[in-house]
Write a protein that holds these residues in place. Structure first.
Motif, mmCIF file in Angstrom:
data_model
loop_
_atom_site.group_PDB
_atom_site.id
_atom_site.type_symbol
_atom_site.label_atom_id
_atom_site.label_comp_id
_atom_site.label_asym_id
_atom_site.label_seq_id
_atom_site.Cartn_x
_atom_site.Cartn_y
_atom_site.Cartn_z
ATOM 1 N N HIS A 130 76.530 35.908 72.112
ATOM 2 C CA HIS A 130 77.043 37.282 72.016
ATOM 3 C C HIS A 130 75.989 38.321 72.391
ATOM 4 O O HIS A 130 74.789 38.084 72.284
ATOM 5 N N ARG A 174 71.213 39.863 77.997
ATOM 6 C CA ARG A 174 72.468 39.164 78.346
ATOM 7 C C ARG A 174 72.166 37.842 79.055
ATOM 8 O O ARG A 174 72.724 36.802 78.715
ATOM 9 N N ILE A 178 73.082 34.124 77.628
ATOM 10 C CA ILE A 178 73.894 33.172 78.405
ATOM 11 C C ILE A 178 73.111 31.879 78.640
ATOM 12 O O ILE A 178 73.649 30.778 78.466
ATOM 13 N N TYR A 210 80.774 34.252 76.264
ATOM 14 C CA TYR A 210 79.922 35.398 75.916
ATOM 15 C C TYR A 210 80.805 36.467 75.290
ATOM 16 O O TYR A 210 81.866 36.813 75.823
#
Ligand SMILES: [Zn+2]
Length: 230
Positions: A130, A174, A178, A210
């Protein structure tokens, strides 16, 4: 004119009742992992719209008291802002959830997933990373946290950072989230024969996903089954 008004009134009164009766959406009859993912996406859409009608919990609690049959296992972060049942619009007896900061599985996490698979519950495993993950953000910082357990956690997460830019910008976080979620999916497949065999035999599917904090719209991340380590 009167009749058309009546039809409209009936529609707007009856439609929400009908929609409530269908929540959560029944699981697919065919035991195909992709179909189960589609059902989770439907539940997520309801969550994104802020329209989760949890009206059947008492009945579900009673119906499932004797046994559980959750067809989806979720490996997710402990973050209080990412509750899997809400995110996927599911209820009691739907999700077998393993949570740890940074959505990584240790020995007991793997044991939990093996337990669900060996009971033949699991059709699909979802590994959910997340946005703004605190554990991943800590792992991106230089230096070491203050306890042995936290050091072990960031060490594990950092192993997934090979080949990515480890900065502080949202895009860097991010990319790290991932990378970590994909590595976490690799880890459970490679470290457990029960999970690895089930996934390679396509009895159990894996989806890496995600979660963005504001929209709540879960995004699927491309992931492939890693070849066995020799
Ligand atoms: Zn997190």
């Amino acid at each position: 004119m009167r009749r058309s008004r009546l039809i409209l009134v009936v529609f707007f009164v009856a439609f929400p009742l009908f929609a409530q009766a269908q929540f959560p959406e029944p699981w697919p009859k065919a035991l195909v992992p992709e179909r189960f993912w589609e059902t989770l996406v439907t539940g997520n859409n309801t969550y994104v719209a802020g329209a989760l009608p949890y009206t059947g919990l008492a009945a579900q609690r009673k119906d499932s008291a004797g046994d559980q049959h959750p067809p989806v296992t979720v490996l997710s972060c402990s973050d209080s802002r990412v509750p899997p049942e809400l995110v996927f619009g599911r209820a009691i007896d739907d999700l077998f959830v393993v949570r740890a900061a940074g959505n990584v599985a240790d020995t007991f996490g793997i044991a939990s997933i093996e337990y669900a698979i060996s009971h033949r519950w699991t059709i699909l495993i979802v590994v959910l990373g997340h946005e703004r993950c605190g554990a991943v953000t800590e792992a991106l910082k230089p230096g070491q946290p203050g306890t042995r357990a936290l050091r072990a956690l960031v060490r594990r997460i950092r192993r997934s950072f090979d080949g990515i830019k480890t900065g502080k910008k949202p895009d860097d976080v991010r990319a790290a989230v991932i990378a970590n979620a994909k590595a976490s999916a690799d880890y459970i497949v490679l470290r457990s024969k029960v999970i690895g065999d089930a996934v390679r035999d396509h009895k159990v599917g894996v989806v890496v996903a995600y979660y963005p904090m504001v929209s709540g719209k879960v995004e699927r991340i491309p992931w492939e089954i890693p070849p066995p380590v020799k």
